[in-house]
Design a protein around this motif. Structure first.
Motif, PDB file in Angstrom:
ATOM      1  N   ARG A 143      -8.752  -3.489  -2.788  1.00 54.84           N
ATOM      2  CA  ARG A 143      -8.439  -2.190  -3.393  1.00 54.84           C
ATOM      3  C   ARG A 143      -9.463  -1.139  -2.959  1.00 54.84           C
ATOM      4  N   ALA A 144     -10.747  -1.503  -2.973  1.00 55.40           N
ATOM      5  CA  ALA A 144     -11.807  -0.579  -2.574  1.00 55.40           C
ATOM      6  C   ALA A 144     -11.667  -0.184  -1.106  1.00 55.40           C
ATOM      7  N   ALA A 145     -11.319  -1.149  -0.249  1.00 59.50           N
ATOM      8  CA  ALA A 145     -11.141  -0.855   1.178  1.00 59.50           C
ATOM      9  C   ALA A 145      -9.959   0.095   1.395  1.00 59.50           C
ATOM     10  N   VAL A 146      -8.862  -0.152   0.689  1.00 64.99           N
ATOM     11  CA  VAL A 146      -7.674   0.710   0.812  1.00 64.99           C
ATOM     12  C   VAL A 146      -7.994   2.108   0.284  1.00 64.99           C
ATOM     13  N   ASP A 147      -8.721   2.181  -0.832  1.00 66.20           N
ATOM     14  CA  ASP A 147      -9.137   3.477  -1.382  1.00 66.20           C
ATOM     15  C   ASP A 147     -10.002   4.229  -0.385  1.00 66.20           C
ATOM     16  N   GLU A 148     -10.912   3.523   0.272  1.00 70.65           N
ATOM     17  CA  GLU A 148     -11.807   4.127   1.259  1.00 70.65           C
ATOM     18  C   GLU A 148     -11.003   4.743   2.412  1.00 70.65           C
ATOM     19  N   VAL A 187       0.853  -1.180   0.000  1.00 67.66           N
ATOM     20  CA  VAL A 187       0.000   0.000   0.000  1.00 67.66           C
ATOM     21  C   VAL A 187       0.892   1.234   0.000  1.00 67.66           C
ATOM     22  N   THR A 188       0.622   2.169  -0.892  1.00 68.51           N
ATOM     23  CA  THR A 188       1.423   3.388  -0.958  1.00 68.51           C
ATOM     24  C   THR A 188       0.741   4.519  -0.200  1.00 68.51           C
ATOM     25  N   GLY A 189       1.559   5.375   0.395  1.00 69.23           N
ATOM     26  CA  GLY A 189       1.057   6.579   1.052  1.00 69.23           C
ATOM     27  C   GLY A 189       0.957   6.518   2.561  1.00 69.23           C
TER      28      GLY A 189
END
Length: 79
Positions: free
Chosen positions: A65-70, A17-19
């Protein structure tokens, strides 16, 4: 991607995960991923960008991906 099935029948997958830069970031990512069905534990490490997820079965990458984006971060793939 690093994924393997443990003797207990659970699957451990390591995602990149980036950021993430601090404990709050780790908590945000862990909190979102832990809400996915079948997830039993999540350990995020900001210094490496790695998130280790233990689940009952392999997770759908789009759901992760959706969870990380959230949480406000980006899934770079599986480590």
């Amino acid at each position: 991607m690093t994924a393997h099935t443990d003797t207990s029948g659970s699957v451990t997958t390591v995602y990149k995960v980036t950021g993430m830069s601090c404990g709050h970031c780790e908590g945000s990512v862990s909190g979102e991923i832990s809400q996915l069905p079948g997830v039993s534990s999540v350990k995020a490490v900001a210094s490496t960008g790695e998130v280790t997820v233990v689940s009952a079965a392999p997770l759908d990458e789009q759901a992760v991906r959706a969870a990380v984006d959230e949480a406000g971060f980006e899934l770079a793939g599986q480590a």
